[in-house]
Motif scaffolding. Structure first.
Motif, short mmCIF file in Angstrom:
data_model
loop_
_atom_site.label_atom_id
_atom_site.label_comp_id
_atom_site.label_asym_id
_atom_site.label_seq_id
_atom_site.Cartn_x
_atom_site.Cartn_y
_atom_site.Cartn_z
N VAL A 101 45.65 37.58 46.92
CA VAL A 101 44.60 38.37 46.10
C VAL A 101 44.99 39.89 46.24
O VAL A 101 44.46 40.55 45.23
N ALA A 166 33.37 31.51 44.78
CA ALA A 166 34.22 32.85 44.62
C ALA A 166 33.19 33.70 43.92
O ALA A 166 32.43 33.43 42.85
N ARG A 168 34.78 37.42 43.14
CA ARG A 168 35.48 38.41 42.95
C ARG A 168 36.48 38.25 41.87
O ARG A 168 36.36 38.72 40.65
N LEU A 169 37.28 37.31 42.15
CA LEU A 169 38.31 37.07 41.00
C LEU A 169 37.85 36.40 39.76
O LEU A 169 38.48 36.58 38.68
N GLU A 285 40.49 32.76 45.95
CA GLU A 285 39.98 34.04 46.69
C GLU A 285 39.76 33.79 48.02
O GLU A 285 39.04 32.82 48.74
N SER A 290 33.68 36.13 51.59
CA SER A 290 33.53 34.96 50.78
C SER A 290 32.84 33.90 51.68
O SER A 290 31.97 33.43 51.25
#
Length: 528
Positions: A101, A166, A168-169, A285, A290
């Motif tokens: 990450v 997830a 963010r990614l 992620e 998370s």
């Protein structure tokens, strides 16, 4: 469970039973283990302990809410299902995913800095291919930054809306895809005046994708910064950003000088965006938020409730005096200074006839300055109280603006310094200082940001900076037009630069709104 054991040995690899001696307590399903034993540890043990601390901090952090609201009392152990112990292999796997990450995030910052590579070609494309005037070029640059103002919306979405498991990614992938579409289109459409609306749309889409990627990267840095020493991760992010800018300006001027074809640079940058997209799609992620957010908040509430709560959390965070006053100062410090970048670019290329490689190398020198200042901050400057540090940086910025006056009045030639040498050494000095000025505020906001509000708060922060830059660009265009600076007449340009330097001193008048004694080593900012 907290077990204190006097026996030596690696505690991460030894299972702990409920009958273990010492004091114990359950904190929100988190198992925290502390062993007092032999001070000699191996690198493998230290790595396991760091991973355990990272996971413990992720599980123990409370959900986002009002800053002044105390955390709810922990539920009784009888109401909590037993948490299965993680094996060593699972811990090491999580550590590898966490590092990957970071690779995605670091590459995002590097690509963000490398965007100067196609933008250098785009500026020459707009001025020489389409024949835009200095004022029109600066208006296009500022209008293209309008999608960056919408960053708070992207921050709230990344905090509250999950894509799969997830949050963010997937947004980094979306941002990279939008940029790939925009720059890929610019690489294939013809260079004519009829295609200008399409080119402007591509600029807007490209900056939209860049804003999404920047918001999520800032949120990832903020989440991980809670498990690291203050200011370290922000410094690394600035180093990656500056390294990308350094290489982009260094190679951009050379490639443009050799090929004289901006589309080649657009295609090369599209390939790099494709690599970023592939890496983000292939990475799992692993973040502090998370598991916590997915299990505690987002499964039990609807999407509209999550968004409403996230906007409420953002408004609550911004209304805190400790956050509000520094935000207002940094934004107004940029907004009140008229930017003359488009006019200066045309002066250097059309009036002084400087090569693109010289302008690119000047940006390289500026990024070297940013790198040097970042290293100095991480080593020494972060120990200086924030108000005193920012006052010194702002004064240096006002003085650095006057270096453009030396070039416009050709004082450097009187001293025997060629225009190329002066541009290389001093042209990007003011821009580098302005870029570095953001770093102390990033560290301050990271220490004050409530858990679960990382993307929203930093999106608001960066969008405020972009909006301030747009206002300063509009002020610069108005000032140039009012004084009478045009593509063929730069006789009034020195007056614009003098007014710009004086405007840079205005923010010192309300610098008392910044905390007086806070440094980056402080974990808590005392109320005003």
């Amino acid at each position: 469970m907290l077990c204190v054991s006097p026996t030596p040995g690696p505690c991460a690899a030894r299972p702990h039973r409920p009958s273990c001696g010492g004091a114990s307590k359950n904190v929100r399903d988190a198992t925290v283990t502390m062993c007092v034993g032999s001070p000699r540890t191996t690198p493998e043990q230290r790595r396991r302990w760091r991973l355990a601390r990272f996971q413990d901090s992720a599980a123990a952090a409370p959900p986002a809410g009002r800053l002044t609201r105390p955390p709810p009392p922990p539920p009784s152990p009888s109401s909590q299902p037993p948490v299965p112990a993680r094996t060593t292999a699972e811990r090491l796997g999580s550590l590898r995913e966490m590092r990957r990450v970071w690779w995605v995030c670091g590459l995002g910052y590097w690509v963000q800095g490398f965007r100067c590579f196609p933008w250098l070609a785009l500026n020459f494309h707009l001025t020489r291919g389409l024949g835009l005037t200095p004022a029109a070029l600066q208006l296009v640059q500022n209008a293209g930054n309008l999608p960056l103002v919408a960053k708070p919306l992207f921050g709230v979405l990344s905090d509250a809306v999950y894509v799969g498991r997830a949050h963010r990614l997937p947004y980094i992938s979306i941002g990279a895809l939008l940029q790939l579409i925009a720059w890929g289109t610019l690489a294939v459409i013809p260079v004519t005046g009829d295609t200008f609306p399409t080119q402007m749309a591509c600029i807007l889409i490209g900056n939209l994708g860049a804003s999404v990627t920047e918001v999520v990267s800032d949120a990832v840095v903020t989440e991980f910064s809670r498990t690291q020493k203050a200011g370290v991760l922000q410094s690394y992010a600035f180093i990656a950003l500056a390294a990308g800018s350094l290489l982009g300006n260094l190679s951009g001027g050379y490639v443009l000088l050799r090929t004289q074809e901006p589309k080649t640079m657009f295609s090369a940058f599209s390939i790099l965006l494709g690599l970023q997209l592939a890496l983000s799609l292939s990475t799992k992620e692993t973040l502090p938020s998370s598991h916590r957010n997915l299990n505690i908040r987002h499964v039990r509430t609807s999407l509209s409730d999550n968004l409403r709560k996230q906007f409420t959390n953002l408004r609550t965070a911004i209304s805190e005096e400790q956050i509000f006053y520094p935000l207002m100062w940094i934004m107004t410090s940029f907004a009140v200074v008229p930017i003359l970048s488009g006019t200066m670019f045309c002066f250097q290329t059309q009036h002084l006839k400087l090569d693109p490689s010289v302008i690119g190398l000047s940006k390289v020198v500026g990024q070297v300055m940013v790198l040097s200042l970042t290293v100095l901050y991480n080593k020494y400057l972060k120990k200086i109280p924030l108000r005193r540090l920012v006052a010194g940086v702002q004064t240096m910025y006002a003085l650095a603006v006057l270096s453009d006056l030396v070039l416009v009045k050709q004082v450097n030639l009187m001293l025997g310094i060629p225009n190329e040498i002066h541009v290389l050494c001093f042209s990007a000095l003011a821009e580098a200082i302005a870029q570095f000025k953001v770093l102390p505020f990033s560290v301050l906001l990271s220490s004050l940001c409530p858990p679960g509000c990382e993307g929203s708060l930093f999106a608001f922060f960066t969008s405020g900076l972009v909006f301030s830059a747009i206002l300063s660009g509009v002020f610069g265009v108005g000032l140039s037009s009012l004084i009478g600076v045009s593509g063929g007449d730069y006789s009034s340009f020195p007056v614009c630069i003098l007014l710009q330097s004086l405007s840079a001193l205005l923010p010192l008048g309300w610098i008392s709104s910044l905390p007086e004694k806070w440094t980056a080593d402080d974990k808590i900012l005392k109320p005003r």
